[in-house]
Design a protein around this motif. Sequence first.
Motif, mmCIF file in Angstrom:
data_model
loop_
_atom_site.group_PDB
_atom_site.id
_atom_site.type_symbol
_atom_site.label_atom_id
_atom_site.label_comp_id
_atom_site.label_asym_id
_atom_site.label_seq_id
_atom_site.Cartn_x
_atom_site.Cartn_y
_atom_site.Cartn_z
ATOM 1 N N ARG A 1 1.153 9.271 -13.694
ATOM 2 C CA ARG A 1 1.980 8.094 -14.350
ATOM 3 C C ARG A 1 3.632 8.555 -14.287
ATOM 4 N N ALA A 2 3.740 9.696 -14.070
ATOM 5 C CA ALA A 2 5.251 10.406 -13.702
ATOM 6 C C ALA A 2 5.367 9.595 -12.186
ATOM 7 N N TRP A 3 4.453 9.896 -11.234
ATOM 8 C CA TRP A 3 4.810 9.356 -9.835
ATOM 9 C C TRP A 3 5.056 7.873 -9.863
ATOM 10 N N ARG A 4 4.233 7.040 -10.740
ATOM 11 C CA ARG A 4 4.305 5.530 -10.685
ATOM 12 C C ARG A 4 5.761 5.215 -11.380
ATOM 13 N N LEU A 5 5.826 5.963 -12.437
ATOM 14 C CA LEU A 5 7.281 5.637 -13.189
ATOM 15 C C LEU A 5 8.519 5.926 -12.186
ATOM 16 N N ALA A 6 8.415 6.865 -11.330
ATOM 17 C CA ALA A 6 9.525 7.275 -10.335
ATOM 18 C C ALA A 6 9.568 6.394 -9.360
ATOM 19 N N THR A 7 8.373 6.044 -8.695
ATOM 20 C CA THR A 7 8.376 5.102 -7.572
ATOM 21 C C THR A 7 8.646 3.801 -8.138
ATOM 22 N N GLY A 8 8.147 3.129 -9.168
ATOM 23 C CA GLY A 8 8.684 1.981 -9.975
ATOM 24 C C GLY A 8 10.179 1.693 -9.927
ATOM 25 N N GLY A 9 10.633 2.806 -10.622
ATOM 26 C CA GLY A 9 11.977 2.695 -10.850
ATOM 27 C C GLY A 9 12.958 2.720 -9.836
ATOM 28 N N LEU A 10 12.554 3.476 -8.977
ATOM 29 C CA LEU A 10 13.385 3.418 -7.765
ATOM 30 C C LEU A 10 13.317 2.338 -6.671
ATOM 31 N N TYR A 11 12.156 1.832 -6.686
ATOM 32 C CA TYR A 11 11.933 0.518 -6.033
ATOM 33 C C TYR A 11 12.581 -0.563 -6.543
ATOM 34 N N ASN B 1 0.861 -1.194 -0.010
ATOM 35 C CA ASN B 1 -0.129 -0.029 -0.095
ATOM 36 C C ASN B 1 0.761 1.150 0.004
ATOM 37 N N TYR B 2 2.032 0.950 0.764
ATOM 38 C CA TYR B 2 2.677 2.505 0.859
ATOM 39 C C TYR B 2 4.191 2.353 0.454
ATOM 40 N N GLY B 3 4.575 1.146 0.134
ATOM 41 C CA GLY B 3 5.995 1.045 -0.074
ATOM 42 C C GLY B 3 6.771 1.701 -1.022
ATOM 43 N N GLU B 4 6.370 1.759 -2.261
ATOM 44 C CA GLU B 4 6.874 2.498 -3.227
ATOM 45 C C GLU B 4 6.895 3.911 -2.976
ATOM 46 N N ALA B 5 5.698 4.747 -2.728
ATOM 47 C CA ALA B 5 5.501 5.793 -2.450
ATOM 48 C C ALA B 5 6.357 6.251 -1.362
ATOM 49 N N PHE B 6 6.481 5.474 -0.275
ATOM 50 C CA PHE B 6 7.367 6.093 0.995
ATOM 51 C C PHE B 6 8.559 5.960 0.454
ATOM 52 N N LEU B 7 9.032 5.100 -0.306
ATOM 53 C CA LEU B 7 10.626 5.091 -0.658
ATOM 54 C C LEU B 7 10.914 6.283 -1.238
ATOM 55 N N LEU B 8 10.126 6.546 -2.184
ATOM 56 C CA LEU B 8 10.410 7.842 -3.106
ATOM 57 C C LEU B 8 10.429 9.047 -2.360
ATOM 58 N N ALA B 9 9.478 9.251 -1.395
ATOM 59 C CA ALA B 9 9.324 10.450 -0.428
ATOM 60 C C ALA B 9 10.577 10.263 0.552
ATOM 61 N N ARG B 10 10.760 9.243 1.084
ATOM 62 C CA ARG B 10 11.966 9.166 1.840
ATOM 63 C C ARG B 10 13.372 9.655 1.048
ATOM 64 N N THR B 11 13.530 9.285 -0.320
ATOM 65 C CA THR B 11 14.759 9.670 -0.745
ATOM 66 C C THR B 11 14.444 10.984 -1.134
ATOM 67 N N ALA B 12 13.573 11.752 -1.573
ATOM 68 C CA ALA B 12 13.540 13.161 -1.719
ATOM 69 C C ALA B 12 13.681 13.823 -0.602
ATOM 70 N N ALA B 13 13.066 13.428 0.580
ATOM 71 C CA ALA B 13 13.380 14.229 1.584
ATOM 72 C C ALA B 13 14.971 14.101 2.371
#
Length: 421
Positions: A400-410, A341-353
């Motif tokens: 789409r950009a969010w999913r691309l960024a989160t998926g790539g970083l994940y 539910n939150y893994g990809e989004a939190f990973l990107l947000a943690r990286t940005a932070a």
Amino acid sequence: MVSISRPWIETVDVLVVGGGPAGAAAAIHAAHRGFSVLLVDAARFPRDKTCGDGLTPRAMHQLRLLGFGPEIAGGYRSRGLKLHGFGGDVTAPWPNSAFGSEGSAMRRTRLDGLLFDTARATEGVTAWVNSPAVDVSIRAGRAESVTLSTPDGERVVRCSAVLVADGVRSTFGKLLGRVWHRGEVYGIAARAYCSTPFSDEEWIHSHLELRDQAGVAQPGYGWIFPLADGHVNIGCGALSTTARPAKVNTKKLLSHYAGLQRDEWRLGPVTDVAGALLPMGGAVSGVAGPNWMLIGDAAACVNPLNGEGIDYGLETARLAVDLINPRRDLTVVWPRVLRENYGEAFLLARTAARLLTYPRLLPMVGPFGFRGPQAGPLMRATARLMGNLVTDEDRDVVARAWRLATGGLYRFRGADAVLWS
């Protein structure tokens, strides 16, 4: 003959430790599923909590699922964010989404009291206050009973499932093995209240250029949440890691920030100042065992980009209750649900932070977000991400950009970069 006093023993299906939004919501959902529930909290309500008091559309959606309607916050609604900084201002309305397009704000003393009282009045729920959980009996990882220190003495509660919702410090979670990983980015924040004639302003104000008294840009932001009760919640937060700790006194920074906003908002004196440390983005391990789960702030379900946690607390309460089954071992299941539910989004947000903790980055990129033709679309997209308002069903360019960024970083960093376990 010597009489030996023994603790009273209670038996329930579900014990919920912590009566804030996550815990109260979990109790209500569990009772609706037919479980007998004991909801306990170490404090007596109403009680305060360091918080910005904002309710995003995502949080409002969860409150509606709990049966609350327009009465929340006395009917006050926010239309979105007004973002300020680096010589520019951008208005970012809440988008039309699956969660609705209205937010709100409500003092935590009122919100938490409302949710706790609603849970206590729900059939199947018993609620105790001034009753901290002080010990747990564990066998093969399973929490068989929990000892509570109540005003009437110690009581032992036998339960089939335990939901831990005791906040960012999670004192009881530590007894179960919860570990906060401070090498990941975390937040430090302070908030206060000020009187103002503009408390019915329909926009949340965020100052993304946050400078201290020496004029040094800090890796964080300031906020003003109108409360429609004659006051605003005003605060500031900064991002920190053990490698790059934020070298700022947030309470002094808050006083400075309030002084900068005083004339425009006609602010009264700063009152009820409080501060907190915030584990963020799932940066804890030890969140589940065979029959227990950590939810909300206790599981570090806090957005690393803005410190928002109420919506995640309400959501994880519902998700956790849906998993309760005496035949299901939750040790692996719950962390997997959190990651899904939150893994990809939190990973990107943690990286940005984490990037924002580099002192030179924000002054360099900040002006790009507030000046020029790209400023409006870019900051509106940023506000949407900060408000957790991108869903799997969204098909627009931001999603789409969010999913691309989160998926790539994940894929690049791997699932082990998400620390829930």
